[in-house]
Design a protein around this motif. Structure first.
Motif, PDB file in Angstrom:
ATOM      1  N   THR A 153       7.862  -0.734  -2.851  1.00 25.01           N
ATOM      2  CA  THR A 153       6.881  -1.345  -1.941  1.00 25.01           C
ATOM      3  C   THR A 153       5.482  -0.801  -2.232  1.00 25.01           C
ATOM      4  O   THR A 153       4.495  -1.452  -1.947  1.00 25.01           O
ATOM      5  CB  THR A 153       7.225  -1.082  -0.456  1.00 25.01           C
ATOM      6  N   CYS A 154       5.401   0.384  -2.831  1.00 24.22           N
ATOM      7  CA  CYS A 154       4.114   0.948  -3.255  1.00 24.22           C
ATOM      8  C   CYS A 154       3.937   0.630  -4.729  1.00 24.22           C
ATOM      9  O   CYS A 154       4.865   0.805  -5.529  1.00 24.22           O
ATOM     10  CB  CYS A 154       4.104   2.460  -3.034  1.00 24.22           C
ATOM     11  N   LEU A 155       2.734   0.163  -5.081  1.00 27.97           N
ATOM     12  CA  LEU A 155       2.487  -0.212  -6.479  1.00 27.97           C
ATOM     13  C   LEU A 155       2.135   1.008  -7.340  1.00 27.97           C
ATOM     14  O   LEU A 155       1.858   0.872  -8.519  1.00 27.97           O
ATOM     15  CB  LEU A 155       1.372  -1.259  -6.568  1.00 27.97           C
ATOM     16  N   ALA A 205      -0.224   3.767  -6.607  1.00 26.06           N
ATOM     17  CA  ALA A 205      -1.536   4.435  -6.573  1.00 26.06           C
ATOM     18  C   ALA A 205      -1.368   5.948  -6.403  1.00 26.06           C
ATOM     19  O   ALA A 205      -2.218   6.724  -6.839  1.00 26.06           O
ATOM     20  CB  ALA A 205      -2.393   3.861  -5.438  1.00 26.06           C
ATOM     21  N   CYS A 206      -0.261   6.369  -5.799  1.00 29.31           N
ATOM     22  CA  CYS A 206      -0.045   7.800  -5.555  1.00 29.31           C
ATOM     23  C   CYS A 206       0.263   8.570  -6.831  1.00 29.31           C
ATOM     24  O   CYS A 206       0.128   9.794  -6.862  1.00 29.31           O
ATOM     25  CB  CYS A 206       1.071   7.989  -4.527  1.00 29.31           C
ATOM     26  N   VAL A 207       0.712   7.896  -7.883  1.00 33.40           N
ATOM     27  CA  VAL A 207       1.015   8.603  -9.132  1.00 33.40           C
ATOM     28  C   VAL A 207       0.146   8.105 -10.289  1.00 33.40           C
ATOM     29  O   VAL A 207       0.447   8.346 -11.453  1.00 33.40           O
ATOM     30  CB  VAL A 207       2.516   8.457  -9.513  1.00 33.40           C
ATOM     31  N   LEU A 215       0.843  -1.193   0.000  1.00 36.17           N
ATOM     32  CA  LEU A 215       0.000   0.000   0.000  1.00 36.17           C
ATOM     33  C   LEU A 215       0.879   1.244   0.000  1.00 36.17           C
ATOM     34  O   LEU A 215       2.070   1.183   0.282  1.00 36.17           O
ATOM     35  CB  LEU A 215      -0.902  -0.006   1.239  1.00 36.17           C
ATOM     36  N   CYS A 216       0.253   2.374  -0.321  1.00 35.22           N
ATOM     37  CA  CYS A 216       0.995   3.625  -0.410  1.00 35.22           C
ATOM     38  C   CYS A 216       0.939   4.376   0.925  1.00 35.22           C
ATOM     39  O   CYS A 216      -0.136   4.749   1.393  1.00 35.22           O
ATOM     40  CB  CYS A 216       0.389   4.497  -1.507  1.00 35.22           C
ATOM     41  N   GLN A 217       2.102   4.583   1.528  1.00 39.23           N
ATOM     42  CA  GLN A 217       2.137   5.268   2.826  1.00 39.23           C
ATOM     43  C   GLN A 217       1.731   6.738   2.693  1.00 39.23           C
ATOM     44  O   GLN A 217       1.261   7.342   3.651  1.00 39.23           O
ATOM     45  CB  GLN A 217       3.537   5.158   3.446  1.00 39.23           C
ATOM     46  N   GLY A 220       5.522  11.132  -6.127  1.00 39.36           N
ATOM     47  CA  GLY A 220       4.951   9.985  -5.411  1.00 39.36           C
ATOM     48  C   GLY A 220       5.631   9.761  -4.075  1.00 39.36           C
ATOM     49  O   GLY A 220       6.408  10.587  -3.613  1.00 39.36           O
ATOM     50  N   CYS A 221       5.334   8.618  -3.479  1.00 40.35           N
ATOM     51  CA  CYS A 221       5.826   8.338  -2.137  1.00 40.35           C
ATOM     52  C   CYS A 221       7.214   7.709  -2.180  1.00 40.35           C
ATOM     53  O   CYS A 221       7.711   7.316  -3.234  1.00 40.35           O
ATOM     54  CB  CYS A 221       4.855   7.405  -1.410  1.00 40.35           C
ATOM     55  N   PHE A 222       7.817   7.584  -1.013  1.00 41.37           N
ATOM     56  CA  PHE A 222       9.127   6.946  -0.928  1.00 41.37           C
ATOM     57  C   PHE A 222       9.041   5.471  -1.332  1.00 41.37           C
ATOM     58  O   PHE A 222       9.928   4.935  -2.001  1.00 41.37           O
ATOM     59  CB  PHE A 222       9.673   7.068   0.499  1.00 41.37           C
TER      60      PHE A 222
END
Ligand SMILES: [Zn+2]
Length: 272
Positions: free
Chosen positions: A174-176, A178-180, A152-154, A166-168
């Motif tokens: 580890t993030c697929l 979704a943030c971008v 998941l996106c922290q 996007g996230c770190f």
């Protein structure tokens, strides 16, 4: 087995074989240890035989007991007595004053977790709460752990600031994404929901108070409950159990009650 000389023999001889709570008492004001069992007598004797409890037992002078009509009554009473009598050897059941939970908010069709406390809302009274934690920090740590395990996106979980890149977690994969927009938000949120599902905090499923009834050979005890709080016990025998009034949500009481109530294995009767 030879009875230890430091324990009052008469108090040992009086121990019943039924469910209830037992209290080891020493010379001081505070009890030594409080426990519960469906068979008080055999459980107390097991304490006496346990080598690693020898020191605790050597401080005990007598053992008292309070019988209950069933196992849930024993659990409720044990938890109540430990909190009010502060026995020396029980692992402290702390009254957690700042219990936190994770609440999901619907923000324009996306699920956003927020950490809420018992002061913000009635724990155990509203739907959409997940997990019960001793602190805000513990709830955040759980969200981080879920993010790691479920990709998941922290950033979207509110655990870190999101930049345009996007996230770190995106950089370390580890993030697929979704943030971008690399992963659909719906797919991300469905993983979040299923990750949280096991931790769901059940809302009290009744309009008001109910009695949980336990019966043993004609002896009836009615434990009055409301919003997962233990309000007190009515007993058909003359010997009344101590009556407690829990003012606020208590984690241990919730844990004792949630399965028998949600699975429908306990006998429940409406009040009045
Ligand atoms: Zn991300």
């Amino acid at each position: 087995m030879k009875e230890p000389s430091f324990l009052d023999a008469a108090s040992l001889a009086a121990l019943p074989r039924g469910p209830g709570v037992y209290i080891f008492r020493g010379d001081g004001k505070l009890p030594i240890y409080i426990g519960k069992s469906v068979d008080i007598r055999s459980r107390v004797l097991a304490h006496l035989r346990a080598e690693d409890e020898a020191e605790m037992m050597s401080q005990s002078r007598r053992v008292d007991f309070i019988e209950t009509a069933g196992e849930i009554g024993a659990l409720l009473l044990e938890s109540h007595l430990i909190k009010t009598l502060n026995p020396l050897y029980n692992i402290r059941l702390r009254r957690l004053r700042n219990l936190c939970s994770i609440q999901l908010h619907d923000q324009a069709g996306a699920w956003v977790p927020e950490i809420v406390t018992g002061k913000d809302l009635g724990l155990g009274q509203v739907e959409g709460l997940y997990g019960l934690f001793s602190s805000r920090h513990a709830a955040q740590a759980k969200l981080r752990e879920l993010a790691d395990h479920h990709n998941l996106c922290q950033g979207l979980l509110g655990l870190e600031k999101l930049s345009a890149r996007g996230c770190f977690g995106l950089q370390v994969k580890t993030c697929l994404g979704a943030c971008v927009g690399k992963e659909e938000r719906l797919a991300h949120d469905q993983r979040l929901l299923s990750a949280l599902e096991d931790m769901k905090v059940h809302a009290w499923p009744f309009a008001g108070a109910i009695d949980l009834v336990e019966e043993s050979q004609g002896w009836v005890q009615r434990h009055r409950l409301e919003n997962w709080r233990y309000l007190g016990t009515w007993c058909s025998k003359s010997a009344q159990l101590p009556v407690t009034l829990q003012q606020s949500f208590d984690l241990d009481t919730y844990k004792i009650l949630v399965k028998p109530i949600m699975l429908g294995t306990a006998r429940l009767e409406s009040v009045n």
